[in-house]
Each structure stands twice: as structure tokens, then as C-alpha cells.
Design an enzyme around this catalytic site. Structure first.
Site, PDB file in Angstrom:
ATOM      1  N   ASP A   1     -13.426  -3.712  -1.244  1.00 22.10           N
ATOM      2  CA  ASP A   1     -13.122  -3.347   0.149  1.00 22.10           C
ATOM      3  C   ASP A   1     -14.397  -3.476   0.991  1.00 22.10           C
ATOM      4  OD1 ASP A   1     -10.397  -2.444  -0.386  1.00 22.10           O
ATOM      5  OD2 ASP A   1     -11.295  -0.723  -1.381  1.00 22.10           O
TER       6      ASP A   1
ATOM      7  N   ASP B   1       0.882  -1.169   0.000  1.00 20.45           N
ATOM      8  CA  ASP B   1       0.000   0.000   0.000  1.00 20.45           C
ATOM      9  C   ASP B   1       0.916   1.215   0.000  1.00 20.45           C
ATOM     10  OD1 ASP B   1      -2.041  -1.789   0.245  1.00 20.45           O
ATOM     11  OD2 ASP B   1      -2.588  -1.264   2.285  1.00 20.45           O
TER      12      ASP B   1
HETATM   13  O1  1PR Z   1     -10.707   3.119  -5.093  1.00 23.35           O
HETATM   14  O2  1PR Z   1      -9.773   2.571  -7.306  1.00 23.35           O
HETATM   15  O3  1PR Z   1      -8.835   4.438  -5.992  1.00 23.35           O
HETATM   16  O4  1PR Z   1      -8.475   2.106  -5.318  1.00 23.35           O
HETATM   17  C1  1PR Z   1      -7.914   2.336  -4.076  1.00 23.35           C
HETATM   18  C2  1PR Z   1      -7.202   1.088  -3.663  1.00 23.35           C
HETATM   19  O5  1PR Z   1      -6.496   1.370  -2.472  1.00 23.35           O
HETATM   20  C3  1PR Z   1      -8.143  -0.057  -3.368  1.00 23.35           C
HETATM   21  O6  1PR Z   1      -7.601  -1.251  -3.896  1.00 23.35           O
HETATM   22  C4  1PR Z   1      -8.176  -0.138  -1.864  1.00 23.35           C
HETATM   23  O7  1PR Z   1      -8.244  -1.488  -1.425  1.00 23.35           O
HETATM   24  C5  1PR Z   1      -6.841   0.464  -1.462  1.00 23.35           C
HETATM   25  N1  1PR Z   1      -6.893   1.205  -0.208  1.00 23.35           N
HETATM   26  C6  1PR Z   1      -7.488   2.390  -0.036  1.00 23.35           C
HETATM   27  N2  1PR Z   1      -7.289   2.788   1.255  1.00 23.35           N
HETATM   28  C7  1PR Z   1      -6.581   1.835   1.855  1.00 23.35           C
HETATM   29  C8  1PR Z   1      -6.130   1.854   3.259  1.00 23.35           C
HETATM   30  O8  1PR Z   1      -5.551   0.887   3.759  1.00 23.35           O
HETATM   31  N3  1PR Z   1      -6.412   2.934   3.961  1.00 23.35           N
HETATM   32  N4  1PR Z   1      -5.631  -0.277   1.185  1.00 23.35           N
HETATM   33  C9  1PR Z   1      -6.318   0.835   0.944  1.00 23.35           C
HETATM   34  C10 1PR Z   1      -6.152  -1.443   1.096  1.00 23.35           C
HETATM   35  C11 1PR Z   1      -5.820  -3.538   1.678  1.00 23.35           C
HETATM   36  C12 1PR Z   1      -4.973  -4.620   1.284  1.00 23.35           C
HETATM   37  C13 1PR Z   1      -3.960  -4.917   2.340  1.00 23.35           C
HETATM   38  C14 1PR Z   1      -4.452  -6.218   2.866  1.00 23.35           C
HETATM   39  C15 1PR Z   1      -3.461  -7.073   3.510  1.00 23.35           C
HETATM   40  N5  1PR Z   1      -5.191  -2.306   1.475  1.00 23.35           N
HETATM   41  O9  1PR Z   1      -4.564  -4.707   0.027  1.00 23.35           O
HETATM   42  O10 1PR Z   1      -2.725  -4.857   1.776  1.00 23.35           O
HETATM   43  O11 1PR Z   1      -5.563  -5.980   3.719  1.00 23.35           O
HETATM   44  O12 1PR Z   1      -3.019  -6.512   4.685  1.00 23.35           O
HETATM   45  P1  1PR Z   1      -2.525  -7.425   5.882  1.00 23.35           P
HETATM   46  O13 1PR Z   1      -1.882  -8.634   5.302  1.00 23.35           O
HETATM   47  O14 1PR Z   1      -1.525  -6.594   6.616  1.00 23.35           O
HETATM   48  O15 1PR Z   1      -3.725  -7.758   6.709  1.00 23.35           O
HETATM   49  P2  1PR Z   1      -9.503   3.119  -5.952  1.00 23.35           P
END
Ligand code: 1PR
Length: 595
Positions: A450, A292
Site C-alpha cells: 500500500d 474490500d
Molecule cells: O495489513 O495484512 O492487515 O492487510 C490489510 C489489507 O487491507 C491490505 O491488503 C490493504 O491493501 C487492505 N486495505 C486496508 N485498508 C484499506 C482501505 O481501503 N481503507 N484496502 C484497504 C485496500 C485497495 C485495493 C483496491 C484497489 C482498487 N484496497 O485492493 O481494491 O485500490 O480499487 P479501485 O479499482 O476502485 O481503484 P493487513
């Protein structure tokens, strides 16, 4: 269309013969180069080709360290370029049919759809040059569509005639047999004898991504150098003399893939010949490292990691958690054995990604040294900048592809598209999802979901798909539905993850990245109920994400659901669990992985 009138393989054979006596642009000596000759040779017998005496352009062939690349502009071949350069070669791009005939070694990484590719090749006179080049047994490597185009025809939006050099029809995988289509991931091959460029690979896996395949038959058996099992036994590679083509992507197959390319580029070097030992296997389960990425308060692009999507430290300064540099970490995960690397530009929903040049730079640098698939997501949508300039989501995605991405991941915009589709029942063809998958193929489009769990006492009170959960909710609720969110989990939408998954599959998504806000960063394991719900509902591959805390969580999700891949972030970034130990654990648990 033009391709529909292209001659069949048999009539092409005649065409080539007669053309060889004409004043064609590329005269071909008659007898030795006819398709008939190519096809009627017994299996295993080496082909001998005469050098064309009348062939003058060849005299100016490019120097030793040059690879000629046939890139007809239908998609991203940046990774092939990077792999060639990595192996010490310069690239000369084909601009005209003469460039094909002048090539000393030619790589044809076919991308996009079969019909479109044939159309371009025919219109630019390159189909004829390609056939001539191949019939003269000159060093050739076709990749993916570059293999399929050698066959007589394809069913992809067709039938559409191909180059007709190899007998057979390219057809679609049959998803009714319970296999996800596209076929995405790592398989080992069943290698036939004398595989040459495959000599180093043994039982190791190579990376495939395709929905169409050619099948082995008596007519083409002399060409086949390896097959692969995915529901059916299909052709994984062909070889005749100096002519090779592979259905998989060597440029995305890690060290094994690089060694295949190396063997093609250095055919007479001192690489030792290894005994043939390839044995077809099942599709390996993938382990994906996710980064991320966002800009922190100092303006640096960092890898961060959320706790249920909250990426700020709970300290006085409340700064963005910083777990490292994106390019370095991606390179490390590649070396550690990650089957793919994903970058999520997590503030892409509010910052315009084409304005976020560091992220594009990250992709460019990473793809120079990382030879497994790269996915990038965040901010893929239509956008009008401060100067009133409009950018379509397709332009945004194209820039990501050009910068080195193999797949793009769409989050928020896919939710809006699915809502609209479910409301009207109509596919407008205008959503980012539809447009990008139409141009780049659905295997290049991931939808990132999400969802957040919503517990309910009575499943009949909600209109979304509700399931019994293994761990009851805070008030003893035994059911839950999974509400989709947008803008990084900030806004809940009136659509469930199940409904969204079905809709986006219909709209052309090739894969689902299934996060879970409740589990993100918790280290307690994937949400098995959710992963099972979605991976049973669709026939495209599902990547389980969020919650991995131990190697056992990976075997749990693979044993209890139909997930094709599992993704983790925090445990890898914090070095609590290594990718290698996850792979070893899975292997010991009897789950096939790429080692
Ligand atoms: O909506 O098209 O602009 O895409 C935004 C992207 O950014 C989406 O894929 C969304 O999942 C991601 N995103 C937005 N905000 C966050 C955040 O964390 N605040 N991250 C975010 C999402 C989730 C996972 C993470 C896993 C594994 N990250 O990909 O890496 O949950 O984590 P873990 O193994 O530590 O539990 P758009």
C-alpha cells in the site's frame, strides 16, 4: 531421507514384478502390470489391462456416486472437494492404502512440496498402493503435484525420487529467461489427439500455479496428452488408458475445468466428442475483481470501497460505504469472467481475523460455487487474544486456507518483515511470510503493498529508489519515491515500495498485489510509473491495482509495464464497466486473455 533411497524407475519395475509374486498387501498380476509394459507400448495404442483375479479388496469398491480422494493433509484441497460435490459426487477420503485399492475412481490433488509428499506416501504405504492402482489402469486423476509425483524424480529440494511410473525428471522453470516464476495464470494447451477428458476445452485457457514442471521427451511421449508453453514447452497433461494427470488446476479453471472433471467422473456418458483444436498460447493477462470487506456500523459484513482508502461516505452519518454482499458479488464476478477474486479484510489489522468468523464463512460459501482462485488478505500476523491464547500467523493463514482460500495476502506484517530483513541482512525464517510460504509454497503467498507517492525535487536527497514521474508533483517536482504504509494506509514506514518488493521476493513471496493510495478509487488509470518500477524489479508476478476507470486503463497497464494481472474494484461494483467488456477490449487490443 527416506525418499533418497527410493528405487529408480527401472529398479522399481523389477521390484514390482518380484513383489507381484510375493505375499504383498496388494498382489499384482505379473506381466501385464509391469512398468516395462507400460513404457514400451507404442504411442496412441490403447492399453488393455487384465483384472486381477487375486485382488479381493476391490470387490468392496465404493458405490457409483463416490470419488475417493487422496488428501494426505499437506495443504488445502477444499476447492477440489467443492468441485467434486458440485458435480454431484460424494467423497471418500483415503485413510489407508486399502482405501486406494478399493477406490472406484481416485483423485489425487497433490499439494505442497514434492519431497514432503513422497515422504508421506512412502511412510503410509500409499506409494506402493498408488503404483499398483495406476498400473492396473484404474480410473485415476492426478492434479498438479499429483502429476509430478508420477515421474522418476524432482529437483524440488532434491533430487527426490518420485513414483517412477513415467520417465522424466521434474525441474524448475528457468526465471533467467525472463519469465516470472512461479508460473501463475491461465494458458491454453497444445492438445494431442485422443485427449479424452480434455475434449471440451478447445482453445480455452486453464489455470496453472507451479514453479516446477516435467518436460516432454522421447521416453515419455507416449504419455503426453497436452503440452503448454511458458518459456519452455512443458507437459500439461498425461493420459494412458484410464489414468490421467494434469499439471493445471481443473478445480480452479472455471467452467472449462469443471467440464474436464465431469469428463473424468462420467467417462461413458453421452458427452459428445469434440474435434481436437487446442493450440498452445502465451500466458493470458489476468483480470481480477477485488472486494474490500469490513463490518459496517450496524455489524453487517459488507463490500466497501475507498476513495484513497477512505471508505466512509462524506455525509452527516459518515457511514461505511456499502456496495453489496461479499458472497453474492464474488459469485457474480465469477460468472462475469473474473480470472480471480480477492477479498481484503480491510480492518484485519486491528480485528483478529479468527475472531471474525463471518469472513471465514464468506470464504466457505464463496468457494462452494466459485471455481477460480480466491485470495484473502487482512490481519495475517501473530496474535494473542484476550485470554492470553497465542495464535501464530501460520495458524491464521491455515484457517483461511481451510476455509477456501487458494492464496493469502499479507500487508502490514510483510512490511515489518522486509524492514527487519533489510536492517540485518538475515532471513530468520520466523516472519509470517517465510513461515507460510515454507509450508504452503510461495505461490500461495501474495504480498499486498500500500504505497503512497512522495514527490521530490532532487532524487539524491532520499535513500529510497526514486524515479522520474510522467506527471510532475504539485510544486513541479519531477521525481517521486513510493513510501510503504501499514494499517490500511494509516502509518507511513521508512521503506520504499521498490526496496520492499525486492526484499519480500527474497523472503519467499510468490506474487505482489501492488496498490497505490493516490490512485485508489480515482478512476484515472493505474500508476504506470509505479507498476513499471516494481514489475521490472522482480521476477514474481505483479498485480497492478488501484485507479482503473475504463477498459483502456487495462490495455495501458499491460502494454506499458510487465504486470501479469490487473485488479479493479469500484468500476465493477458500481457496474460502470463489466469484466467482459474489459476482456473484449484487451482481446481486440491483441492482449491475450481468458475469454
Ligand atoms: O495489513 O495484512 O492487515 O492487510 C490489510 C489489507 O487491507 C491490505 O491488503 C490493504 O491493501 C487492505 N486495505 C486496508 N485498508 C484499506 C482501505 O481501503 N481503507 N484496502 C484497504 C485496500 C485497495 C485495493 C483496491 C484497489 C482498487 N484496497 O485492493 O481494491 O485500490 O480499487 P479501485 O479499482 O476502485 O481503484 P493487513
Amino acid at each position: 531421507m527416506e525418499a533418497a533411497t527410493f528405487p529408480s524407475a527401472t529398479s522399481r519395475m523389477l521390484t514390482l514384478k518380484s513383489r507381484s509374486n510375493s505375499s504383498s498387501l496388494f498382489p499384482i498380476p505379473s506381466a501385464s502390470y509391469s512398468l516395462h509394459f507400460l513404457r514400451s507400448k507404442p504411442a496412441g495404442e490403447a492399453l488393455k489391462f487384465e483384472t486381477s483375479r487375486s485382488f479381493s479388496v476391490r470387490a468392496s469398491a465404493s458405490g457409483d456416486g463416490v470419488v475417493t480422494l487422496l488428501d494426505y493433509g499437506a495443504g488445502n484441497v477444499r476447492s477440489v472437494r467443492n468441485a467434486i460435490r458440485y458435480l454431484g459426487f460424494n467423497i471418500k477420503d483415503v485413510q489407508t492404502p486399502e482405501d486406494i485399492m478399493n477406490a472406484r475412481r481416485l483423485i489425487f490433488p497433490g499439494v505442497g512440496a514434492f519431497a514432503a509428499a513422497m515422504d508421506v506416501l512412502n511412510r503410509r504405504g500409499m506409494a506402493e498402493a498408488l503404483c499398483s492402482y495406476i498400473e492396473q489402469d484404474r480410473p485415476f486423476l492426478g492434479i498438479c503435484l499429483g502429476l509430478q509425483l508420477l515421474f522418476e524424480s524432482s529437483e524440488e529440494n532434491g533430487p527426490v525420487k518420485g513414483l517412477g511410473l513415467i520417465p522424466g525428471i521434474v525441474g524448475r522453470f528457468d526465471s533467467s529467461k525472463g519469465y516470472n516464476v512461479p508460473h501463475i495464470g491461465w494458458n491454453a494447451l497444445q492438445i494431442t489427439e485422443d485427449s479424452d477428458i480434455l475434449d471440451d476445452i478447445g482453445n480455452r485457457h486453464v489455470y496453472f500455479v507451479h514453479s516446477y514442471r516435467a518436460m516432454p521427451s522421447d521416453d515419455n511421449k507416449d504419455w503426453i496428452s497436452s503440452t503448454c508453453n511458458y518459456g519452455d514447452k512443458f507437459i500439461a497433461s498425461v493420459k494412458r488408458g484410464n489414468v490421467h494427470a494434469v499439471q493445471f488446476h481443473p478445480e480452479k479453471s472455471g467452467a472449462v475445468g469443471l467440464s474436464i472433471l465431469r469428463r473424468f467422473l462420467y467417462p461413458n456418458n453421452e458427452l459428445t466428442k469434440k474435434p481436437v483444436q487446442g493450440k498452445a498460447s502465451k500466458l493470458a493477462k489476468r483480470v481480477i475483481a477485488c472486494l474490500d470487506v469490513r463490518t459496517n456500523d450496524k455489524g453487517d459484513l459488507v463490500v466497501t470501497k475507498g476513495d484513497q482508502y477512505d471508505v466512509r461516505e462524506h455525509t452527516e452519518d459518515n457511514e461505511v460505504r456499502n456496495l453489496g454482499k461479499p458472497v453474492e458479488l464474488a459469485g457474480q464476478y465469477y460468472k462475469d469472467g473474473a480470472d480471480e477474486v480477492s477479498f481484503l479484510n480491510i480492518t484485519g489489522f486491528r480485528d483478529f481475523p479468527l475472531g471474525d468468523l463471518p469472513m471465514l464463512q464468506v470464504l466457505r460459501y464463496t468457494s462452494e460455487n466459485v471455481f477460480v482462485p480466491l485470495t484473502v488478505g487482512g490481519g495475517i500476523r501473530d496474535f494473542t487474544d484476550g485470554n492470553g491464547r497465542y495464535y501464530s500467523s501460520l495458524e491464521v493463514a491455515s484457517e483461511y486456507f481451510r476455509s477456501g482460500a487458494d492464496k493469502v495476502s499479507i500487508g502490514s506484517d510483510a512490511v515489518y518483515a522486509a524492514e527487519e530483513f533489510l536492517k540485518t541482512g538475515e532471513k530468520t525464517g520466523k516472519s509470517s511470510l517465510e513461515q507460510i510460504s515454507r509450508v504452503y509454497g510461495n505461490q500461495a503467498v501474495v504480498v499486498s503493498i500500500d504505497p503512497r507517492r512522495v514527490y521530490v525535487k532532487d532524487p539524491d536527497t532520499v535513500k529510497f529508489k526514486t524515479i522520474p514521474v510522467r506527471y510532475p508533483g504539485p510544486n513541479g517536482e519531477k521525481y517521486a519515491w513510493y513510501q510503504c504504509t501499514v494499517n490500511g494506509g494509516r502509518e507511513g514506514r521508512p521503506i520504499g515500495a521498490y526496496e520492499l518488493a525486492k526484499a519480500i521476493e527474497e523472503l519467499g513471496a510468490g506474487e505482489i498485489l501492488l496498490n497505490c493510495i493516490d490512485c485508489d478509487g480515482q478512476g484515472k488509470g493505474f500508476d504506470i510509473d509505479l507498476v513499471k518500477l516494481i514489475s521490472d524489479a522482480v521476477s514474481i508476478p505483479v498485480i497492478a491495482s488501484s485507479g482503473a476507470g475504463a477498459a483502456e486503463h487495462f490495455s495501458e497497464v499491460f502494454n506499458q509495464t510487465n504486470a501479469s494481472a490487473a485488479l479493479a474494484a469500484g468500476i465493477f461494483h458500481r457496474k460502470e464497466v463489466s469484466i467482459q467488456s474489459v476482456k473484449e477490449h484487451l482481446s481486440e487490443a491483441g492482449i491475450e486473455v481468458r475469454i
